[in-house]
Design a protein around this motif. Structure first.
Motif, PDB file in Angstrom:
ATOM      1  N   LEU A 236       0.834  -1.196   0.000  1.00 29.78           N
ATOM      2  CA  LEU A 236       0.000   0.000   0.000  1.00 29.78           C
ATOM      3  C   LEU A 236       0.876   1.255   0.000  1.00 29.78           C
ATOM      4  N   LEU A 237       0.447   2.258  -0.754  1.00 30.27           N
ATOM      5  CA  LEU A 237       1.095   3.568  -0.741  1.00 30.27           C
ATOM      6  C   LEU A 237       0.265   4.505   0.127  1.00 30.27           C
ATOM      7  N   ILE A 238       0.889   5.041   1.168  1.00 27.38           N
ATOM      8  CA  ILE A 238       0.261   6.036   2.032  1.00 27.38           C
ATOM      9  C   ILE A 238       0.933   7.373   1.756  1.00 27.38           C
ATOM     10  N   LEU A 239       0.170   8.356   1.347  1.00 26.98           N
ATOM     11  CA  LEU A 239       0.704   9.701   1.157  1.00 26.98           C
ATOM     12  C   LEU A 239       0.274  10.580   2.320  1.00 26.98           C
ATOM     13  N   ASP A 240       1.248  11.163   2.976  1.00 26.29           N
ATOM     14  CA  ASP A 240       0.999  12.056   4.106  1.00 26.29           C
ATOM     15  C   ASP A 240       0.940  13.477   3.577  1.00 26.29           C
ATOM     16  N   GLU A 241      -0.293  13.983   3.401  1.00 28.31           N
ATOM     17  CA  GLU A 241      -0.497  15.350   2.946  1.00 28.31           C
ATOM     18  C   GLU A 241      -1.011  16.239   4.069  1.00 28.31           C
ATOM     19  N   VAL A 242      -0.699  15.858   5.305  1.00 32.66           N
ATOM     20  CA  VAL A 242      -1.171  16.622   6.454  1.00 32.66           C
ATOM     21  C   VAL A 242      -0.750  18.082   6.354  1.00 32.66           C
ATOM     22  N   MET A 243       0.502  18.329   5.984  1.00 33.00           N
ATOM     23  CA  MET A 243       1.004  19.699   5.896  1.00 33.00           C
ATOM     24  C   MET A 243       0.934  20.252   4.480  1.00 33.00           C
ATOM     25  N   CYS A 244       1.213  19.424   3.487  1.00 33.25           N
ATOM     26  CA  CYS A 244       1.324  19.940   2.121  1.00 33.25           C
ATOM     27  C   CYS A 244       0.029  19.876   1.334  1.00 33.25           C
TER      28      CYS A 244
END
Length: 440
Positions: A236-244
């Motif tokens: 699985l690919l998890i993208l962390d876009e919390v800040m961006c």
């Protein structure tokens, strides 16, 4: 003496009393241009009338109902809004109270997904050095910042960390972008092979690295390569876009600019713009349907998930961004800000790199431009810059440990989407004064 357990028990903080667009105002009436959104949070500034009205209206009708008993209209409407604009494959949203909870939830979802698919051996997470994914224990373990992790190491789960895509320091002189991507891709492949491809559950990364590296984007093709590797191995690919994410880089989702989608996308900060605490995990149809067809129950939860008032605030924020076409302003003012930063600091002897996308920009500070040698960490240059900026009425987000958690200094800029050219000029002028004073 304050009875608040503040972040720093030796610091004295001004008291924030009011907000006026992109400014915060303290108890003495001093105005601070918020050039960082606190921590890339306050994307609509501090006095948006429409969002304030939405919060007041929701509280007046119903502030909160526990999600194990009820759903609520703001949560349903916000989920519909986000999914309608989400990258391909995303079809549901799990709401939490912030970024750390979002990452923690994504990790648990990834694990439960594989358990329910009959692959319980998949347990390894691969992340990147110099990443930041939050401060709860699972999120902290996933993050790759050595200083943040150090004293808590005995409490952290094991996570494998690979190199970041940090072209300014790590791309070799003879390498094209394609060569560099190939090398990083091979590193990921090697770590997957060492762990066992059938034992890795997720690879997690920030599309544009925020707090720990200072608005560091990847080179072209990097995320497409990482996505392809993950798909080939069933990871699985998890993208962390919390800040961006949520418009910060000029598109609603940062991964839009990489032409990739993900299995799980973590959002927060700009989702609610600080008007209420909220975060979320965007979930692929495959993950949702696997759990629905299995136990039908996500074994996780927090008291305030799907909080009605928080969801009402976030929906109002997102509607304001869309109805006022603020992403166009992010792109325009982001371009202007980068241009002005280049004009002011492009030849500065101690500014090595100016980078980022949209209104998410960073400056990396160096003792020597030619060698890219960082300043001695004992100098705490980042802390000096923050203090001088605050004295001058500017909020920015300097951090240390840019290179390895100890060495390197950068300044992160993430002003509200509502700024005008006059604010850009004020920001650059005050930042220049603060940097010069800190280096004197």
């Amino acid at each position: 003496m304050s009875h608040v357990f503040h972040r720093s028990l030796t610091a004295t903080y001004p008291v924030a009393m009011g907000g006026d667009g992109p400014y915060l105002i303290d108890a003495d009436g001093k105005r601070y241009l918020d050039a960082c959104g606190g921590a890339a949070v306050s994307c609509l500034g501090h006095s948006d009338a429409a969002v304030i009205a939405a919060v007041q209206q929701q509280i007046a009708s119903m502030a909160y109902a526990h999600s194990s008993f009820f759903t609520n209209e703001p949560m349903e409407q916000l989920a519909d809004f986000l999914v309608a604009r989400a990258p391909a494959g995303i079809d549901s949203v799990y709401f939490v109270s912030g970024g750390s909870e979002a990452v923690e939830s994504a990790l648990k979802l990834a694990r439960q997904y594989f358990v329910e698919r009959g692959q319980p051996q998949r347990r390894h997470v691969i992340a990147r050095r110099q990443s930041y994914h939050g401060n709860t224990l699972g999120a902290l373990a996933t993050g790759g910042n050595a200083w943040r992790r150090q004293q808590f190491e005995p409490l952290l789960i094991g996570v494998t960390h690979v190199s970041p895509c940090y072209a300014w320091r790590d791309q070799q002189a003879h390498e094209t972008d394609a060569d560099y991507v190939a090398r990083l891709g091979q590193e990921l492949e090697d770590h997957i092979a060492a762990l066992g491809a059938d034992k890795v559950m997720a690879f997690i990364a920030e599309p544009v690295v925020g707090a720990t590296a200072g608005a560091l984007p990847a080179v072209a093709g990097y995320f497409a390569r990482m996505r392809a590797i993950c798909q080939r191995h069933g990871i699985l690919l998890i993208l962390d876009e919390v800040m961006c994410g949520m418009g910060r880089t000029g598109s609603l989702f940062a991964c839009e600019q990489e032409a990739v989608t993900a299995d799980l996308i973590c959002i927060a900060k700009g989702l609610g713009a600080g008007y209420q605490p909220i975060g979320a995990v965007m979930v692929s149809q495959d993950i949702r349907e696997t759990i629905r067809a299995g136990t039908g129950f996500f074994q996780h939860g927090h008291t305030y998930i799907g909080h009605a008032t928080a969801c009402a605030a976030a929906l109002a924020v997102q509607r304001q961004i869309e109805e006022r076409d603020l992403l166009a302003n992010v792109r325009a003012m982001g371009g202007l800000l980068k241009e002005r930063l280049q004009a002011r600091f492009g030849e500065h002897p101690h500014v090595g790199d100016i980078r980022g996308r949209g209104l998410f920009l960073g400056l990396e500070l160096v003792q020597d431009r030619a060698s890219k040698q960082p300043f001695d960490p004992a100098r705490r240059l980042h802390a000096r810059i923050k203090a001088h900026a605050m004295q001058g009425g500017l909020m920015c987000y300097p951090m240390g440990g840019t290179i390895d958690g100890l060495h390197g200094d950068h300044i992160l800029l993430a002003p509200p989407y509502i700024i005008a050219a006059s604010h850009v000029d004020e920001l650059v002028d005050k930042l220049g004064t603060a940097i010069d004073a800190s280096l004197a």
